[in-house]
Design a protein around this motif. Structure first.
Motif, short mmCIF file in Angstrom:
data_model
loop_
_atom_site.label_atom_id
_atom_site.label_comp_id
_atom_site.label_asym_id
_atom_site.label_seq_id
_atom_site.Cartn_x
_atom_site.Cartn_y
_atom_site.Cartn_z
N MET A 1 51.24 54.26 33.27
CA MET A 1 49.97 54.55 33.91
C MET A 1 50.06 55.93 34.55
SD MET A 1 47.92 52.47 36.85
CE MET A 1 47.64 50.97 35.96
N LYS A 2 49.00 56.71 34.42
CA LYS A 2 48.97 58.04 35.00
C LYS A 2 48.77 57.95 36.51
CE LYS A 2 46.77 60.21 31.04
NZ LYS A 2 45.59 60.92 30.60
N PRO A 3 49.31 58.91 37.26
CA PRO A 3 49.11 58.90 38.71
C PRO A 3 47.63 59.03 39.08
CG PRO A 3 50.84 60.46 38.12
CD PRO A 3 50.25 59.94 36.84
N GLU A 4 46.84 59.77 38.27
CA GLU A 4 45.42 59.94 38.59
C GLU A 4 44.68 58.60 38.53
OE1 GLU A 4 47.34 63.16 36.87
OE2 GLU A 4 46.17 61.99 35.46
N SER A 5 45.05 57.74 37.58
CA SER A 5 44.31 56.49 37.44
C SER A 5 44.53 55.57 38.63
CB SER A 5 44.69 55.79 36.13
OG SER A 5 46.06 55.45 36.15
N SER A 6 45.73 55.56 39.22
CA SER A 6 45.93 54.74 40.40
C SER A 6 45.17 55.31 41.59
CB SER A 6 47.42 54.59 40.72
OG SER A 6 47.96 55.85 41.10
N GLY A 7 45.08 56.65 41.67
CA GLY A 7 44.29 57.28 42.72
C GLY A 7 42.82 56.98 42.56
N THR A 8 42.35 56.97 41.32
CA THR A 8 40.95 56.65 41.04
C THR A 8 40.65 55.20 41.39
OG1 THR A 8 40.88 58.30 39.29
CG2 THR A 8 39.17 56.62 39.26
N ALA A 9 41.57 54.31 41.05
CA ALA A 9 41.38 52.90 41.36
C ALA A 9 41.33 52.69 42.88
CB ALA A 9 42.49 52.06 40.76
N GLU A 10 42.20 53.38 43.61
CA GLU A 10 42.18 53.27 45.07
C GLU A 10 40.88 53.84 45.64
OE1 GLU A 10 44.59 54.92 48.95
OE2 GLU A 10 45.66 54.77 47.05
N HIS A 11 40.47 54.97 45.12
CA HIS A 11 39.20 55.61 45.53
C HIS A 11 38.04 54.64 45.31
CE1 HIS A 11 35.57 58.00 44.45
NE2 HIS A 11 35.94 58.76 45.46
N ASP A 12 38.01 54.04 44.10
CA ASP A 12 36.93 53.12 43.78
C ASP A 12 36.94 51.88 44.66
OD1 ASP A 12 36.09 54.88 41.85
OD2 ASP A 12 36.82 53.69 40.14
N SER A 13 38.12 51.34 44.94
CA SER A 13 38.18 50.14 45.78
C SER A 13 37.80 50.46 47.23
CB SER A 13 39.55 49.47 45.71
OG SER A 13 40.54 50.27 46.31
N GLN A 14 38.22 51.63 47.73
CA GLN A 14 37.80 52.04 49.08
C GLN A 14 36.29 52.21 49.14
OE1 GLN A 14 39.89 55.67 49.92
NE2 GLN A 14 41.81 54.63 50.43
N PHE A 15 35.74 52.84 48.13
CA PHE A 15 34.30 53.09 48.12
C PHE A 15 33.52 51.76 48.01
CE2 PHE A 15 30.22 54.20 46.19
CZ PHE A 15 29.76 55.10 47.14
N ALA A 16 34.00 50.86 47.17
CA ALA A 16 33.34 49.56 47.02
C ALA A 16 33.35 48.80 48.35
CB ALA A 16 34.02 48.74 45.93
N ALA A 17 34.46 48.86 49.06
CA ALA A 17 34.53 48.21 50.37
C ALA A 17 33.58 48.87 51.36
CB ALA A 17 35.96 48.26 50.90
N PHE A 18 33.48 50.19 51.29
CA PHE A 18 32.55 50.92 52.15
C PHE A 18 31.11 50.47 51.88
CE2 PHE A 18 29.42 54.30 52.41
CZ PHE A 18 29.49 54.64 53.74
N VAL A 19 30.74 50.43 50.61
CA VAL A 19 29.37 50.03 50.24
C VAL A 19 29.08 48.61 50.72
CG1 VAL A 19 27.79 49.57 48.32
CG2 VAL A 19 29.22 51.63 48.30
N ALA A 20 30.02 47.71 50.51
CA ALA A 20 29.83 46.32 50.94
C ALA A 20 29.63 46.23 52.46
CB ALA A 20 31.03 45.47 50.52
N GLY A 21 30.32 47.06 53.20
CA GLY A 21 30.22 46.99 54.66
C GLY A 21 29.12 47.82 55.29
N HIS A 22 28.62 48.84 54.58
CA HIS A 22 27.68 49.76 55.21
C HIS A 22 26.30 49.83 54.56
CE1 HIS A 22 31.53 51.22 56.74
NE2 HIS A 22 30.84 51.70 57.75
N ARG A 23 26.11 49.30 53.37
CA ARG A 23 24.85 49.46 52.66
C ARG A 23 23.67 48.89 53.45
NH1 ARG A 23 21.24 47.42 49.40
NH2 ARG A 23 20.38 48.70 47.74
N GLY A 24 23.84 47.74 54.06
CA GLY A 24 22.74 47.13 54.81
C GLY A 24 22.26 48.01 55.95
N ARG A 25 23.17 48.55 56.70
CA ARG A 25 22.82 49.45 57.81
C ARG A 25 22.19 50.73 57.29
NH1 ARG A 25 21.91 49.71 63.16
NH2 ARG A 25 22.83 51.51 64.16
N MET A 26 22.72 51.24 56.18
CA MET A 26 22.13 52.44 55.58
C MET A 26 20.69 52.17 55.14
SD MET A 26 25.30 53.91 53.27
CE MET A 26 24.38 55.34 52.66
#
Length: 180
Positions: A1-26
């Motif tokens: 696995m490339k190092p970029e893909s694990s960084g992308t997966a972490e980025h995506d999971s952080q962003f998904a958690a952000f959306v789940a927690g903040h979308r309603g307030r936004m």
């Protein structure tokens, strides 16, 4: 696995958690910024989330992440108001789709009065009194001086009082010693 893909997966999971927690307030903030227009509010949130996804690293480094999100929503509103097609949009007496009453979480008279305010005044009111931000934080979110926030807030409150038929002191009272 490339190092970029694990960084992308972490980025995506952080962003998904952000959306789940903040979308309603936004969405709540966007509805207030659009004076209750649920469709435009959804568009603003989607635009802001897209820009946040692209600049996720900057969001993560931000000293005040909530202010970063509010600024993204405000910028999306201002961009939307500048679009040329918006000037030629026409209103119709019968709208093909109706939003259910359950989707409207506010006072329709207040939403109407907010809708009569220019976007910057409306944003000043929402940030100051709904998000309970001080003048400095509101100025930062709007990209203007604290003096501009004070004058925009004062003018907006006067317009809201007039639109709602309320005396000067009745609409919003500030705490003792607070400045507009």
């Amino acid at each position: 696995m490339k190092p970029e893909s694990s960084g992308t997966a972490e980025h995506d999971s952080q962003f998904a958690a952000f959306v789940a927690g903040h979308r309603g307030r936004m969405l709540h903030t966007a509805r207030l910024l659009t004076a209750g227009d649920p469709f435009l509010a959804e568009d603003l949130v989607q635009t802001a989330l897209t820009k946040l996804y692209i600049s996720w690293a900057a969001y993560r480094r931000a000293a005040n992440p909530d202010a970063y999100v509010r600024r993204a929503l405000f910028n999306a509103l201002m961009d939307e108001r500048r679009r040329i097609w918006r000037r030629f949009e026409r209103s119709f007496a019968e709208v093909p789709e109706r939003v259910s009453a359950a989707a409207d979480d506010g006072d329709p008279e207040l939403a109407r009065a907010l809708g009569e305010l220019p976007p910057r005044m409306r944003a000043a009111i929402v940030f100051r009194f709904v998000h309970d931000m001080d003048v400095t934080d509101t100025a930062e979110a709007l990209g203007c001086s604290p003096g501009t926030v004070k004058s925009q807030t004062a003018r907006a409150l006067d317009k809201l009082r007039a639109a709602l038929g309320q005396p000067r002191a009745a609409l919003i009272t500030l705490p003792q010693g607070a400045h507009r």
